[in-house]
Design an enzyme around this catalytic site. Sequence first.
Site, PDB file in Angstrom:
ATOM      1  N   SER A  48       0.964  -1.036   0.033  1.00 49.62           N
ATOM      2  CA  SER A  48      -0.013   0.017  -0.054  1.00 49.62           C
ATOM      3  C   SER A  48       0.843   1.190  -0.223  1.00 49.62           C
ATOM      4  O   SER A  48       1.946   1.150   0.254  1.00 49.62           O
ATOM      5  CB  SER A  48      -0.795   0.086   1.200  1.00 49.62           C
ATOM      6  OG  SER A  48      -0.035   0.173   2.377  1.00 49.62           O
ATOM      7  N   ASP A  80      -0.149  -1.090  -4.642  1.00 52.91           N
ATOM      8  CA  ASP A  80      -1.701  -1.440  -4.524  1.00 52.91           C
ATOM      9  C   ASP A  80      -2.518  -0.671  -4.324  1.00 52.91           C
ATOM     10  O   ASP A  80      -2.137   0.616  -3.590  1.00 52.91           O
ATOM     11  CB  ASP A  80      -1.722  -2.494  -3.466  1.00 52.91           C
ATOM     12  CG  ASP A  80      -2.837  -3.499  -3.560  1.00 52.91           C
ATOM     13  OD1 ASP A  80      -3.550  -3.715  -4.553  1.00 52.91           O
ATOM     14  OD2 ASP A  80      -3.092  -4.116  -2.564  1.00 52.91           O
ATOM     15  N   GLY A 179     -10.228  -8.421   3.101  1.00 52.06           N
ATOM     16  CA  GLY A 179     -10.251  -8.578   4.465  1.00 52.06           C
ATOM     17  C   GLY A 179     -11.106  -9.549   5.042  1.00 52.06           C
ATOM     18  O   GLY A 179     -11.518  -9.880   6.228  1.00 52.06           O
ATOM     19  N   ASN A 229      -4.435 -11.680  -5.616  1.00 52.17           N
ATOM     20  CA  ASN A 229      -3.991 -10.780  -4.068  1.00 52.17           C
ATOM     21  C   ASN A 229      -4.300 -11.524  -3.198  1.00 52.17           C
ATOM     22  O   ASN A 229      -5.359 -11.788  -2.949  1.00 52.17           O
ATOM     23  CB  ASN A 229      -4.491  -9.508  -4.372  1.00 52.17           C
ATOM     24  CG  ASN A 229      -4.177  -8.524  -5.454  1.00 52.17           C
ATOM     25  OD1 ASN A 229      -3.508  -8.900  -6.518  1.00 52.17           O
ATOM     26  ND2 ASN A 229      -4.730  -7.277  -5.496  1.00 52.17           N
ATOM     27  N   THR A 232      -4.764 -10.033   3.756  1.00 55.50           N
ATOM     28  CA  THR A 232      -4.875 -10.351   5.050  1.00 55.50           C
ATOM     29  C   THR A 232      -4.518 -11.468   5.907  1.00 55.50           C
ATOM     30  O   THR A 232      -3.957 -11.477   7.140  1.00 55.50           O
ATOM     31  CB  THR A 232      -6.336 -10.325   5.233  1.00 55.50           C
ATOM     32  OG1 THR A 232      -6.979  -8.950   4.750  1.00 55.50           O
ATOM     33  CG2 THR A 232      -7.030 -10.377   6.699  1.00 55.50           C
TER      34      THR A 232
HETATM   35  P1  13P Z   1      -7.066  -9.792   1.246  1.00 53.99           P
HETATM   36  O1  13P Z   1      -6.664  -8.844   2.152  1.00 53.99           O
HETATM   37  O2  13P Z   1      -8.674 -10.173   1.578  1.00 53.99           O
HETATM   38  O3  13P Z   1      -6.289 -11.120   0.961  1.00 53.99           O
HETATM   39  O4  13P Z   1      -7.008  -9.006  -0.240  1.00 53.99           O
HETATM   40  C1  13P Z   1      -5.906  -8.498  -0.705  1.00 53.99           C
HETATM   41  C2  13P Z   1      -6.135  -7.609  -1.631  1.00 53.99           C
HETATM   42  O5  13P Z   1      -6.680  -7.782  -2.721  1.00 53.99           O
HETATM   43  C3  13P Z   1      -5.001  -6.586  -1.792  1.00 53.99           C
HETATM   44  O6  13P Z   1      -5.536  -5.549  -2.813  1.00 53.99           O
END
Ligand code: 13P
Length: 281
Positions: A48, A80, A179, A229, A232
Amino acid sequence: MYKNLVDLFKENERKGAVGAFNVHCFEMLPSMIKGAEELNVPVILQTSLGTAEYIGFEPLIAAVKALAETSSVSVALHMDHCKDIEALKKAINCGYSSVMYDGSSLPLEENIKNTKEVVEYAHAHGVSVEGEVGSIGGAEEGVVVAKDAAMYTRPEDALRFASETGVDALAVSIGTTHGQYKSKAKINYELLAELKVKLGDTGLVLHGGTGVSDEDMRRCVREGMKKINVGTELNKSYIEVVSRTFTAEDVTPLTSLRKLLGPANDRIKEIVKEKASLFKL
Ligand code: 13P
């Protein structure tokens, strides 16, 4: 080797999807690359804007490039979900190999206009771009908000967005949520099939990987996802492991932090391997 998304997609053609793993702290970097090396797959490390600022753009990029240059696998560093065009230009100038402009909350016209500006700048620097159409959304504390059909990516919007912006990859909303770690997503495969047909060469990206079952992961890869991706699950697992190691009875102020962080770093490597093996065709 240090590469962008287009190179990674080419290299991975007909081999499945490339895993994109969210880096939350410096410690995770070598473990993620080791995981990819043990499976012999390319890997995308993504941050991020907050993580880039926390670690520092220059040290982060220098570390990823150094690790990539001595690695047996191809590595991309991707920014991201960034809504700030100036921050993306900084990431590009500093050496990220790929960026995502997230204009999904804007009206389509404005999302197209801003994404196009990022694509022009990024491509002139050899950097790939991911865009987003539709709203993937987030989950609070693992409680997933009911999916509103209006949030799904509309195939006609995706087609217009991809052809007018020239993005290399496109995040689409097909039922996953960021998440989601307490339950599993319900994926709209009919929509995925339609998007695949309409989008052709633009790499489809699945966000919210943590809330996707292994079976759904494999099916999404078979049905054309090119980048998946996962964020979390890495953060959650790191917290679980360090909570255990830092509170063990034999820990004293003289205990090396290496001993306390090592098991969490090893867990990151294992998660990368577990997920990336689901992404292979
Ligand atoms: P999660 O945190 O749900 O695995 O998603 C990650 C994501 O898509 C980052 O852009």
